[in-house]
Design an enzyme around this catalytic site. Sequence first.
Site, PDB file in Angstrom:
ATOM      1  N   TYR A  14      -1.705 -62.914 -13.420  1.00 23.94           N
ATOM      2  CA  TYR A  14      -2.641 -63.500 -12.371  1.00 23.94           C
ATOM      3  C   TYR A  14      -0.813 -65.052 -12.539  1.00 23.94           C
ATOM      4  CZ  TYR A  14      -5.689 -66.240 -14.645  1.00 23.94           C
ATOM      5  OH  TYR A  14      -6.252 -65.899 -15.295  1.00 23.94           O
ATOM      6  N   SER A 240      -5.077 -72.997 -20.411  1.00 22.11           N
ATOM      7  CA  SER A 240      -5.245 -71.734 -21.264  1.00 22.11           C
ATOM      8  C   SER A 240      -6.203 -70.688 -20.814  1.00 22.11           C
ATOM      9  CB  SER A 240      -5.696 -71.807 -22.308  1.00 22.11           C
ATOM     10  OG  SER A 240      -6.440 -70.552 -23.212  1.00 22.11           O
ATOM     11  N   LYS A 241      -5.675 -69.237 -20.076  1.00 21.66           N
ATOM     12  CA  LYS A 241      -5.773 -68.761 -19.262  1.00 21.66           C
ATOM     13  C   LYS A 241      -7.585 -67.633 -19.984  1.00 21.66           C
ATOM     14  CE  LYS A 241      -2.025 -66.567 -16.928  1.00 21.66           C
ATOM     15  NZ  LYS A 241      -1.295 -65.392 -16.518  1.00 21.66           N
ATOM     16  N   ARG A 242      -7.184 -67.892 -21.441  1.00 22.82           N
ATOM     17  CA  ARG A 242      -9.092 -67.327 -22.827  1.00 22.82           C
ATOM     18  C   ARG A 242      -9.855 -68.502 -22.322  1.00 22.82           C
ATOM     19  NH1 ARG A 242      -3.688 -65.985 -24.878  1.00 22.82           N
ATOM     20  NH2 ARG A 242      -3.681 -68.225 -25.557  1.00 22.82           N
TER      21      ARG A 242
END
Length: 478
Positions: A14, A240-242
Amino acid sequence: MTVRVRFAPSPTGYLHVGGLRTAIFNFLFARHHGGVFILRIEDTDTERSTQAAVDQILDSLRWMNIAWDEGPYFQSQRMPLYRAHLDRLLESGHAYRCYCPAEELEKKRKAAESEKRQYKYDGTCRHLDPKADPAGRPFVIRFRMPEKYPDHFDDLVLGRIPIDEERLDDWILARSDGMPVYNFCVVVDDADMRISHVIRGNDHVANTPRQILLYQAFGYSAPQFAHIPLIHGPDGSKLSKRREAEYRKLGMSVSVQEYARMGYLPHALFNYMTRVGWSAGDQELFSLAEFIQKFDLDGVGKASGIMNPEKLKWVNAQYLKAEDDHALAQKLVPLLAEKGIGTTADDRLAKIAECLKPRSNTLVELAEKATIFFIAPTAYDEKAVRKFWNREARAWLEHLVEVLPELPLADEAAMEERFKGFAEKFSAGNMGKIAQPLRLALTGSTASPSIFTVMNILGKDECRARIRRAIEELGKLG
RNA sequence: GGCCCCAUCGUCUAGCGGUUAGGACGCCGGCCUCUCACGCCGGUAAUAGGGGUUCGAGUCCCCUUGGGGUCACCA
């Protein structure tokens, strides 16, 4: 020179807020200068790129009202262009084929690492005779570093950036499967699309020297570079997506579409994101027109910023209050539907939005508060019950039910006058003493919009039903 | 670790040699008030440290410290 800029996300997920901010800066810069804003999808990494991601990115951009003038172009569809450019470099000697096996290179890299040496490609294939190509063996194409190159470049936001200290070797232009690599494609595309200004996150500064060398090898003039500071998470490191789970706890996200779900208005997000890293004096809130008029690179700072969900919330609340009531009602309909409340964006819902918007930070909050106008309270705040529901309150509520038919509910000012009379009669003129028990009866809590507004919206029948129910409950208290 | 970048309240920022260092979010008071909000008024809080340059440094230079980014057949 006409300004031509681009936003070039890679479709591996996304759209995230850092990318959004880059898109905004490019978009605003283009609009401010009457230029062209181009959308380009960098999908040369076939392993990680997906159509679903492309769709999500486009949706988010549309939701944000960031309209592109050209594109979207897809790098995966431009292979012939890259091929031709690769050939040009091969022919001019600016590039060469390298047959070193990936495993061997990896070994050398590890060795350098363990000896704490900077790894650089050793140039094994640099001087191979191009005509003596061992047919059939897989190869990558490498850039041949020139002897001479500029010792710096000038960045529009960072200023002079030295490149002489840069670690530059004969880096890879095209993988062994023939697919050209990012650093190559950007240059070919930016040149082909006649990009005048490359505005991107400053995590790209280290790439810039290589790209400049490529422009040079092609004989193209390089665009102007503007590396904007990154946006960081509350812990100070790159978003960060994490880390999404941690962010959610703080009321934020890296996902643009998540902000839509959380009930944020697109322009509020736009306003907030633009203001971190860019400013124009002390102004906090800008209309799109103002942004376009005032935005330029000289207002962009060098230091990275930290995302502050509290301030975003405030910005959103500001725009919520300024939003048209019927437009708000429109946005509320689907949110209420999710709660099983079927309604249309009628005048009543607009009125609900009007009285609730100064009390809400997000659309989700607003919808939550709106439920009380559709569903009668099933429970009453216990503390409030003990405090407000006494014998006097009961007498007052019973009287209210009696006179309800003749009260002018639709005229809130007149209602207030009538209530002053009731207050005289039941609580020695203390409005709070009659308003709170009633509010509790009508809403189940002690916090709500004006009691007169609540009655107006509910209407006589609903008011009567709720008050009667409350009197019943009151009776059980003994 | 090498290289590069950055540095004003907790956070976003104004400042572009001379200011009581300003605004915004948050927080804390007060006012308004039928509650809760909104709004209004007030308060809390910063130039990372050290050297220079200068009559005069938040502003210019250097060092230190701290933070960040980047070092792929990813983008």
